[in-house]
Design an enzyme around this catalytic site. Structure first.
Site, PDB file in Angstrom:
ATOM      1  N   GLU A   1       0.830  -1.214   0.000  1.00  0.00           N
ATOM      2  CA  GLU A   1       0.000   0.000   0.000  1.00  0.00           C
ATOM      3  C   GLU A   1       0.864   1.262   0.000  1.00  0.00           C
ATOM      4  O   GLU A   1       1.660   1.476   0.926  1.00  0.00           O
ATOM      5  CB  GLU A   1      -0.956   0.019   1.206  1.00  0.00           C
ATOM      6  CG  GLU A   1      -1.865   1.234   1.147  1.00  0.00           C
ATOM      7  CD  GLU A   1      -2.983   1.235   2.193  1.00  0.00           C
ATOM      8  OE1 GLU A   1      -3.450   0.152   2.559  1.00  0.00           O
ATOM      9  OE2 GLU A   1      -3.373   2.334   2.607  1.00  0.00           O
TER      10      GLU A   1
ATOM     11  N   LYS B   1      -8.011  -0.445  10.830  1.00  0.00           N
ATOM     12  CA  LYS B   1      -7.389  -0.895   9.575  1.00  0.00           C
ATOM     13  C   LYS B   1      -6.101  -0.107   9.343  1.00  0.00           C
ATOM     14  O   LYS B   1      -5.074  -0.654   8.933  1.00  0.00           O
ATOM     15  CB  LYS B   1      -8.378  -0.726   8.417  1.00  0.00           C
ATOM     16  CG  LYS B   1      -7.885  -1.250   7.080  1.00  0.00           C
ATOM     17  CD  LYS B   1      -7.098  -0.234   6.286  1.00  0.00           C
ATOM     18  CE  LYS B   1      -6.629  -0.799   4.951  1.00  0.00           C
ATOM     19  NZ  LYS B   1      -5.689   0.101   4.272  1.00  0.00           N
TER      20      LYS B   1
ATOM     21  N   ASP C   1       2.422 -14.749  11.240  1.00  0.00           N
ATOM     22  CA  ASP C   1       1.135 -15.025  10.610  1.00  0.00           C
ATOM     23  C   ASP C   1       0.245 -13.776  10.711  1.00  0.00           C
ATOM     24  O   ASP C   1      -0.252 -13.451  11.790  1.00  0.00           O
ATOM     25  CB  ASP C   1       0.520 -16.223  11.352  1.00  0.00           C
ATOM     26  CG  ASP C   1      -0.845 -16.625  10.837  1.00  0.00           C
ATOM     27  OD1 ASP C   1      -1.478 -15.840  10.102  1.00  0.00           O
ATOM     28  OD2 ASP C   1      -1.293 -17.726  11.185  1.00  0.00           O
TER      29      ASP C   1
ATOM     30  N   HIS D   1      -0.759  11.473   0.316  1.00  0.00           N
ATOM     31  CA  HIS D   1      -0.781  10.319  -0.588  1.00  0.00           C
ATOM     32  C   HIS D   1      -0.333  10.680  -1.989  1.00  0.00           C
ATOM     33  O   HIS D   1      -0.013   9.822  -2.778  1.00  0.00           O
ATOM     34  CB  HIS D   1      -2.209   9.751  -0.693  1.00  0.00           C
ATOM     35  CG  HIS D   1      -2.575   8.889   0.470  1.00  0.00           C
ATOM     36  ND1 HIS D   1      -3.703   8.125   0.496  1.00  0.00           N
ATOM     37  CD2 HIS D   1      -1.962   8.671   1.648  1.00  0.00           C
ATOM     38  CE1 HIS D   1      -3.771   7.475   1.643  1.00  0.00           C
ATOM     39  NE2 HIS D   1      -2.731   7.804   2.357  1.00  0.00           N
TER      40      HIS D   1
HETATM   41  C1  MEV Z   1      -5.719   4.074   4.916  1.00  0.00           C
HETATM   42  O1  MEV Z   1      -5.146   2.851   4.499  1.00  0.00           O
HETATM   43  C2  MEV Z   1      -5.718   4.184   6.428  1.00  0.00           C
HETATM   44  C3  MEV Z   1      -6.557   5.342   6.999  1.00  0.00           C
HETATM   45  O2  MEV Z   1      -7.886   5.280   6.474  1.00  0.00           O
HETATM   46  C4  MEV Z   1      -6.576   5.166   8.502  1.00  0.00           C
HETATM   47  C5  MEV Z   1      -7.549   6.086   9.225  1.00  0.00           C
HETATM   48  O3  MEV Z   1      -8.540   6.519   8.619  1.00  0.00           O
HETATM   49  O4  MEV Z   1      -7.301   6.315  10.424  1.00  0.00           O
HETATM   50  C6  MEV Z   1      -5.990   6.683   6.614  1.00  0.00           C
END
Ligand code: MEV
Length: 419
Positions: A77, A257, A273, A370
Site C-alpha cells: 500500500e 485498519k 502469521d 498520498h
Molecule cells: C488508509 O489505508 C488508512 C486510513 O484510512 C486510517 C484512518 O482513517 O485512520 C488513513
C-alpha cells in the site's frame, strides 16, 4: 477425470507448463513465473507456481523503550511506510513508546459437548488440573526442555451442555501453534478415554493472555510542523478523533485498519502469521462489548498521550522464520528481536501509523500526503520509463485533485511528443 487431478504431484515446472497451456499464457508470462520461483516456495505451499513479491521498505529510528530501531515493513500500500516514518518522528519528540507485558501465553481449547451437568464437570476438570497439565506437557517434552509448557487451565461453561477447557501454554520464543495443537490433542484423547464427548481441540487465535501494553507521551508543540493550527489545537482534534472511534463502529474499523497497515507490514516482514494477528486485534477491539478504536489518545497538561494494549502473539522462531531468507535478512536489520521485543516493535509501529493517520486527517486530510506516492505508482502503471518518471510525477502532482491513469497516460504521451 479432471485435468487438474494429481496437479500437486507434478513438479513445479510441469505445473507451470500445464497452467500456461490452459490459460494461454504468453512466453513472457511463463518466464515471469520461472524467474520468480524457488524451492523454498515449493516447500511452503501446495500447488506452488511462483512467489508473489511484496515490497519491503524501512521504518527508521522507531523509538521503543528508550532505544531506536530499524524496522522492515512489507506492504504494497502506497504511503503506509512514509506515514509510519512520520509517526515515528513525532513519537521520538516525546517519550517514545514504552511497553509492558504481564504474560505471554497461548490459549488452546478442548471443546466438550453433550454434558449432563456442566457445573459438576467444571469442578471435576479443575480438580484434575495438575494431571491435565502433565498430560499436555508429556506430549511436548522439547518445549519443557526450553523452559516453556502448559501453565494452567481454565474452564468456561458455554451453555447447559457444552464447555471449553482452555489450556494456557508458554510457547517460549515460538508463536506456539504446533506445540499447542499437539498438547491439546493429547488432552483431548485423555478426556475421551475418560468418556467425555470431545468435539475438537484447537488453539485459539484470541491471544488474550499475550497482551502487550504501550504508552507514549508527546509534547503538543511537537505536532505543529507545517500547520497553521497550534500544537494544542492539533492535539485536541486528535483526541476528538479518538473519541469518535469509541462511538462509531464505522470509524473505528477504518482507524484500526490504518493501525493494522503498520502492524501487518511488520508481522509479514518478520515471517509471522498476519491472519492470526489481524483476527486477534479485530476481536479485541470488541472486548468491551462494542467495537472500538484500538489506540486511545488523550491530553494531559501539554502532552498528547497515546495508550493501548493489544493481543500480539508473534514468534522469533518456527514457521517460515527459519527458512525464508528475506525473513532472516529482515530480522538481522531489526537486530534479531526476541518474541517479546518483536511484539514491542509491532505495537510501536501501530501507534506511529495511527498517530500519523490521525494527524493528517485532522489537519490537511489524507490525500495530500498520498499524492506523491500515488503519482509515482500512476507513472509506473502507465509505462513511464525510469528517466521519465520524475518529470511525470512532478507534472501529475500539479494536477492536485484530478490525478488518474487516463490523465497520466495523456501527459506521458505529450511529454514524449515534446521531446
Ligand atoms: C488508509 O489505508 C488508512 C486510513 O484510512 C486510517 C484512518 O482513517 O485512520 C488513513
Amino acid at each position: 477425470m479432471s485435468k487438474w487431478s494429481g496437479f500437486y504431484q507434478h513438479s513445479v515446472s510441469e505445473r507451470r507448463n500445464l497452467i500456461s497451456q490452459v490459460c494461454h499464457l504468453t512466453v513472457s508470462e511463463q518466464k515471469f513465473m520461472q524467474q520468480n520461483a524457488d524451492s523454498i516456495g515449493d516447500a511452503q505451499v501446495e500447488n506452488y507456481l511462483y512467489s508473489f513479491q511484496v515490497p519491503v521498505g524501512l521504518l527508521l529510528d522507531l523509538p521503543v523503550n528508550h532505544e531506536k530501531y530499524l524496522v522492515p515493513m512489507a506492504t504494497e500500500e502506497p504511503s503506509v511506510i512514509a506515514a509510519a516514518n512520520h509517526g515515528a518522528r513525532l513519537l521520538a519528540k516525546g517519550t517514545g513508546v514504552i511497553t509492558a507485558q504481564a504474560e505471554r501465553l497461548m490459549t488452546g481449547q478442548v471443546l466438550i459437548q453433550n454434558l449432563g451437568d456442566v457445573d459438576a464437570t467444571e469442578k471435576i476438570l479443575m480438580q484434575q488440573a495438575t494431571q491435565l497439565i502433565a498430560v499436555a506437557n508429556q506430549a511436548k517434552p522439547s518445549l519443557i526442555q526450553r523452559g516453556g509448557g502448559a501453565q494452567r487451565i481454565e474452564v468456561k461453561v458455554l451453555d447447559a451442555t457444552t464447555l471449553s477447557l482452555d489450556l494456557l501454554v508458554d510457547p517460549k520464543e515460538a508463536m506456539g501453534a504446533n506445540s499447542v495443537n499437539t498438547m491439546l490433542e493429547a488432552v483431548a484423547s485423555f478426556l475421551r478415554n475418560q468418556g467425555y464427548d470431545v468435539l475438537m481441540a484447537i488453539l485459539s487465535n484470541y491471544s488474550i493472555h499475550a497482551l502487550t501494553h504501550a504508552q507514549t507521551r508527546i509534547p503538543v508543540d511537537a505536532l505543529v510542523e507545517h500547520s497553521d493550527l497550534s500544537g494544542s489545537q492539533i492535539a485536541e482534534q486528535i483526541v476528538a478523533a479518538s473519541r469518535i472511534e469509541q462511538l462509531s463502529v464505522e470509524r473505528a474499523v477504518t482507524a484500526n485498519k490504518g493501525t493494522l497497515n503498520g502492524i501487518e507490514a511488520v508481522v509479514l516482514a518478520s515471517g509471522n502469521d498476519t491472519r492470526n494477528v489481524n483476527a486477534a486485534l479485530h476481536a479485541y477491539a470488541s472486548h468491551t462489548g462494542r467495537y472500538r478504536g484500538l489506540i486511545r489518545w488523550t491530553m494531559e497538561d501539554d502532552e498528547l498521550v497515546g495508550t493501548t494494549e493489544l493481543p500480539l502473539l508473534v514468534g522469533s522462531v518456527g514457521g517460515s522464520i527459519g527458512i525464508v531468507p528475506a525473513v532472516q535478512l529482515n530480522r538481522r536489520i531489526m537486530n534479531e528481536p526476541d518474541a517479546k521485543m518483536l511484539a514491542d516493535l509491532i505495537i510501536a509501529t501501530g501507534m506511529a501509523q495511527n498517530l500519523a493517520a490521525l494527524r493528517a486527517l485532522v489537519t490537511d486530510g489524507i490525500q495530500q500526503g498520498h499524492m506523491s506516492l500515488q503519482a509515482k505508482s500512476l507513472a509506473v502503471q502507465v509505462g513511464a520509463r525510469p528517466e521519465e518518471q520524475t518529470p511525470l510525477v512532478e507534472a501529475l502532482q500539479q494536477q492536485a485533485q484530478s490525478m488518474d491513469a487516463a490523465k497520466a497516460k495523456m501527459m506521458l504521451r505529450k511529454m514524449r511528443e515534446n521531446k
